[in-house]
Design a protein around this motif. Structure first.
Motif, PDB file in Angstrom:
ATOM      1  N   LYS A  44      -1.619 -15.794   4.909  1.00 31.10           N
ATOM      2  CA  LYS A  44      -2.060 -15.055   3.720  1.00 31.10           C
ATOM      3  C   LYS A  44      -0.990 -14.019   3.381  1.00 31.10           C
ATOM      4  O   LYS A  44      -0.322 -13.483   4.257  1.00 31.10           O
ATOM      5  N   VAL A  45      -0.835 -13.747   2.086  1.00 37.80           N
ATOM      6  CA  VAL A  45       0.166 -12.783   1.641  1.00 37.80           C
ATOM      7  C   VAL A  45      -0.501 -11.728   0.777  1.00 37.80           C
ATOM      8  O   VAL A  45      -1.331 -12.053  -0.077  1.00 37.80           O
ATOM      9  N   VAL A  46      -0.159 -10.479   0.999  1.00 33.33           N
ATOM     10  CA  VAL A  46      -0.642  -9.419   0.122  1.00 33.33           C
ATOM     11  C   VAL A  46       0.550  -8.782  -0.592  1.00 33.33           C
ATOM     12  O   VAL A  46       1.581  -8.504   0.011  1.00 33.33           O
ATOM     13  N   PHE A  47       0.411  -8.629  -1.883  1.00 30.61           N
ATOM     14  CA  PHE A  47       1.430  -7.996  -2.733  1.00 30.61           C
ATOM     15  C   PHE A  47       0.990  -6.541  -2.894  1.00 30.61           C
ATOM     16  O   PHE A  47       0.011  -6.250  -3.578  1.00 30.61           O
ATOM     17  N   VAL A  48       1.707  -5.637  -2.198  1.00 35.25           N
ATOM     18  CA  VAL A  48       1.377  -4.211  -2.241  1.00 35.25           C
ATOM     19  C   VAL A  48       2.328  -3.501  -3.184  1.00 35.25           C
ATOM     20  O   VAL A  48       3.548  -3.601  -3.027  1.00 35.25           O
ATOM     21  N   THR A  49       1.798  -2.794  -4.190  1.00 37.90           N
ATOM     22  CA  THR A  49       2.652  -1.960  -5.045  1.00 37.90           C
ATOM     23  C   THR A  49       2.401  -0.501  -4.669  1.00 37.90           C
ATOM     24  O   THR A  49       1.269  -0.127  -4.317  1.00 37.90           O
ATOM     25  N   SER A  50       3.443   0.330  -4.709  1.00 42.14           N
ATOM     26  CA  SER A  50       3.334   1.682  -4.162  1.00 42.14           C
ATOM     27  C   SER A  50       4.300   2.668  -4.809  1.00 42.14           C
ATOM     28  O   SER A  50       5.433   2.307  -5.127  1.00 42.14           O
ATOM     29  N   GLY A  51       3.832   3.917  -5.016  1.00 47.25           N
ATOM     30  CA  GLY A  51       4.694   4.953  -5.583  1.00 47.25           C
ATOM     31  C   GLY A  51       4.516   5.047  -7.091  1.00 47.25           C
ATOM     32  O   GLY A  51       3.855   4.212  -7.707  1.00 47.25           O
ATOM     33  N   GLY A  52       5.137   6.052  -7.696  1.00 50.52           N
ATOM     34  CA  GLY A  52       4.980   6.269  -9.126  1.00 50.52           C
ATOM     35  C   GLY A  52       6.067   5.610  -9.960  1.00 50.52           C
ATOM     36  O   GLY A  52       7.196   5.436  -9.502  1.00 50.52           O
ATOM     37  N   PHE A  68       2.811  11.336 -10.110  1.00 47.06           N
ATOM     38  CA  PHE A  68       2.767  11.898  -8.774  1.00 47.06           C
ATOM     39  C   PHE A  68       2.281  10.879  -7.747  1.00 47.06           C
ATOM     40  O   PHE A  68       1.144  10.412  -7.820  1.00 47.06           O
ATOM     41  N   SER A  69       3.143  10.512  -6.805  1.00 48.00           N
ATOM     42  CA  SER A  69       2.743   9.577  -5.754  1.00 48.00           C
ATOM     43  C   SER A  69       3.814   9.509  -4.674  1.00 48.00           C
ATOM     44  O   SER A  69       4.909   9.023  -4.947  1.00 48.00           O
ATOM     45  N   ALA A  70       3.526   9.975  -3.490  1.00 44.68           N
ATOM     46  CA  ALA A  70       4.492   9.894  -2.391  1.00 44.68           C
ATOM     47  C   ALA A  70       4.595   8.457  -1.889  1.00 44.68           C
ATOM     48  O   ALA A  70       5.597   8.075  -1.300  1.00 44.68           O
ATOM     49  N   GLY A  71       3.546   7.673  -2.147  1.00 40.72           N
ATOM     50  CA  GLY A  71       3.512   6.295  -1.666  1.00 40.72           C
ATOM     51  C   GLY A  71       2.787   6.165  -0.340  1.00 40.72           C
ATOM     52  O   GLY A  71       2.862   5.138   0.326  1.00 40.72           O
ATOM     53  N   THR A  72       2.052   7.200   0.033  1.00 42.08           N
ATOM     54  CA  THR A  72       1.360   7.187   1.325  1.00 42.08           C
ATOM     55  C   THR A  72       0.347   6.041   1.409  1.00 42.08           C
ATOM     56  O   THR A  72       0.317   5.298   2.400  1.00 42.08           O
ATOM     57  N   PHE A  95      12.997   5.120  -2.893  1.00 42.85           N
ATOM     58  CA  PHE A  95      12.992   6.375  -2.135  1.00 42.85           C
ATOM     59  C   PHE A  95      11.596   6.896  -1.800  1.00 42.85           C
ATOM     60  O   PHE A  95      11.473   7.927  -1.134  1.00 42.85           O
ATOM     61  N   SER A  96      10.550   6.235  -2.204  1.00 44.88           N
ATOM     62  CA  SER A  96       9.210   6.655  -1.794  1.00 44.88           C
ATOM     63  C   SER A  96       8.936   6.105  -0.388  1.00 44.88           C
ATOM     64  O   SER A  96       9.742   5.341   0.156  1.00 44.88           O
TER      65      SER A  96
END
Lengths: 353, 353
Positions: A44-52, A68-72, A95-96
């Motif tokens: 299974k694959v998950v596509f994770v998007t993160s940060g602003g 605003f999003s550090a990407g935590t 850079f996040s």
């Protein structure tokens, strides 16, 4: 600040008027190869998007609007998905935070502070680098201080395993334009995996942008007086994602961030209702580290619902997930991922009947 | 985008209407102690500012306007100032580049890639952490791979020396409001050092901001239509810096970043002329890694001027500093700092006569 009626871009008119990022083809070739390998492995694959995402105000970028999003949320979740055996496409703001290195932020936990230079037996001065006759370098060893070893060992071991197994693929974006083009292209590649693909849309995406035609070429001069910025709405892309790009089989999880608690549930429900995907995770800006709410459809979870919506006529299921805010060792993403892995498992299984 | 006449904040009205950051007193206590130690040691101090400032659009920050700046100029220059024997107050945008750790960006040169887990002689499995009877931990060592040792040894050695000598003091800011309050307070502390203080203002400061009174409390709802943002001009702080906060003795270096080459020299000269400080370093966004121009007053550099302004009636001296753009081992900041150290030395000396 105010808003007024304006011509809104549809997803279609967006892609036909704005330019793709220069790296798009190269990035998608990498994704295609990664997805092919996971298909062969039955993973299974998950596509994770993160940060602003950013909205540059000039073509020669000096200023930009940012979310605003550090990407935590995304970086932490990606680690738990990997531990759960998923392959992960991690698309994040350059850079996040990223999985694994997130534990060692240069500001908060700088790694240079926990490296020691071992004194060599030959001399305590800086030796010149070079090899001895049997090929061993004479540079002194640089090793991690004992009190930092245990935690780093844990992180580093998983990191190396993930790299050896090839289950993590990383992409970056900066602007909302990069993000939209990549989101579409990666989703289209992942549609190959049908129900085995999950989409975890944790990125903080700009609601407003400046179409290329409205951008100034050079740095806007400050001169005298105030600055007026007029921006257009970014097209709502969940619609084409659900109906088109993901091939209608993907398990799609979006996020709703609000600062006003009273708006959280209504807006999360409205989103699920409008787009018809699988889960909206709602969170309040000031409580998101220890409390989230899952909004989903009642039919998929009728077997094991612990917290059903009070009104039996509502089509929505509402499940609150909370951890102890004072437990510093616990990360809520562990529980979010555990719950989603279960639900996605049921989604895959229901497609096999 | 357009601009229109508006009531402009003076520095005075700014500080009387906007609130100081909550950490201000704590931060300044630390600076006071640091400056006191450097005064006792007779050391020169440079106040380096680095990275972009933000303008939050909401009180519960979801979106903000940002200035493009990784912090390369400031972080790199800080390292060369330290090597030249200066003490450095490094005030940077939180999470932007810092001296030393800048070489190991998690995106470009992730340190996890160059750590190896040494196999212990006891077992190749993960041992439990614990001590043997003579107090030695049984966790395996984690050390830097041989091919990365030399460079890291160089960086780590200077890093440890700087920490032992206590010559680097670090502060962070996020918003333009944080920045302005800190800039004033740190400058006032440094005025104690008189001519021995240099101010290296490399931060990318917002020209426009939203006064507290104009900010919305909650996340601006996207709804339908376009977004209009109307912002006020940030007061020009070089004026009070030169005339007041630094005690009139500091050696002040500001930067001018332009995207249009034709504006560079005129604007740099206009800035020096308006504020009467010591140096403006002009750079073009697309050429700044290999080319800068120093604009200064002719009188201070009449002894050793290599490139005088062609017009002998101009009060300005214009010196171009260039490096080979293809020399990957060379950083232009080395030469910028070398030149400034010379000029600051003359400044200090001319005050001693």
């Amino acid at each position: 600040m105010s808003s007024s009626p304006s011509s809104t871009f549809s997803a279609e008119s967006y892609f036909s008027t704005q330019l793709p990022p220069s790296n798009l083809e190269h990035d998608i070739a990498g994704v295609r190869e990664f997805v092919g390998r996971q298909k062969d492995a039955g993973r299974k694959v998950v596509f994770v998007t993160s940060g602003g995402t950013t909205v540059p105000l000039e073509l020669n970028v000096v200023r930009f609007l940012d979310n605003f999003s550090a990407g935590t949320r995304g970086a932490t979740s990606a680690e738990y998905f990997l531990k759960a055996g998923y392959a992960v496409i991690f698309m994040h703001r350059q850079f996040s935070l990223q999985p694994f290195s997130r534990h060692y932020s240069h500001s908060i936990n700088p790694f240079l502070d926990f490296l020691e230079i071992e004194s060599s037996s030959a001399s305590s001065e800086l030796p010149s680098s070079g090899s001895t006759p049997n090929g061993v370098t004479s540079s002194p060893q640089i090793c991690v201080t004992p009190n930092k070893r245990d935690h780093l060992l844990e992180v580093l071991t998983v990191y190396k395993n993930v790299h050896a197994a090839g289950t993590l693929h990383t992409l970056t974006f900066v602007t909302v334009n990069d993000y939209l083009w990549l989101l579409r292209a990666v989703s289209q590649e992942l549609s190959l995996l049908r129900r085995k693909a999950m989409y975890y849309l944790a990125a903080a995406v700009s609601d407003f942008f400046l179409p290329r035609q409205k951008m100034s070429e050079h740095k806007i001069q400050s001169g005298k007086g105030s600055l007026h910025i007029e921006m257009d709405q970014v097209p709502k892309i969940l619609k084409p994602m659900v109906e088109d790009w993901t091939g209608k089989d993907g398990f799609i999880v979006s996020f709703k961030l609000e600062t006003d608690q009273t708006l959280l549930i209504p807006k999360a429900q409205a989103s699920l209702n409008r787009y018809g995907h699988q889960v909206v995770i709602g969170n309040d800006l000031n409580r998101r580290k220890f409390e989230v709410v899952f909004i989903s459809w009642k039919e998929f979870t009728s077997q094991s619902s612990r917290e059903d919506d009070a009104s039996s006529s509502s089509p929505f299921r509402e499940s609150w997930l909370r951890i102890d805010p004072h437990d510093r060792a616990k990360e809520i993403e562990e529980d979010i991922v555990e719950e989603l892995v279960k639900r996605h498992g049921r989604w895959v299984h229901s497609g096999e009947r």
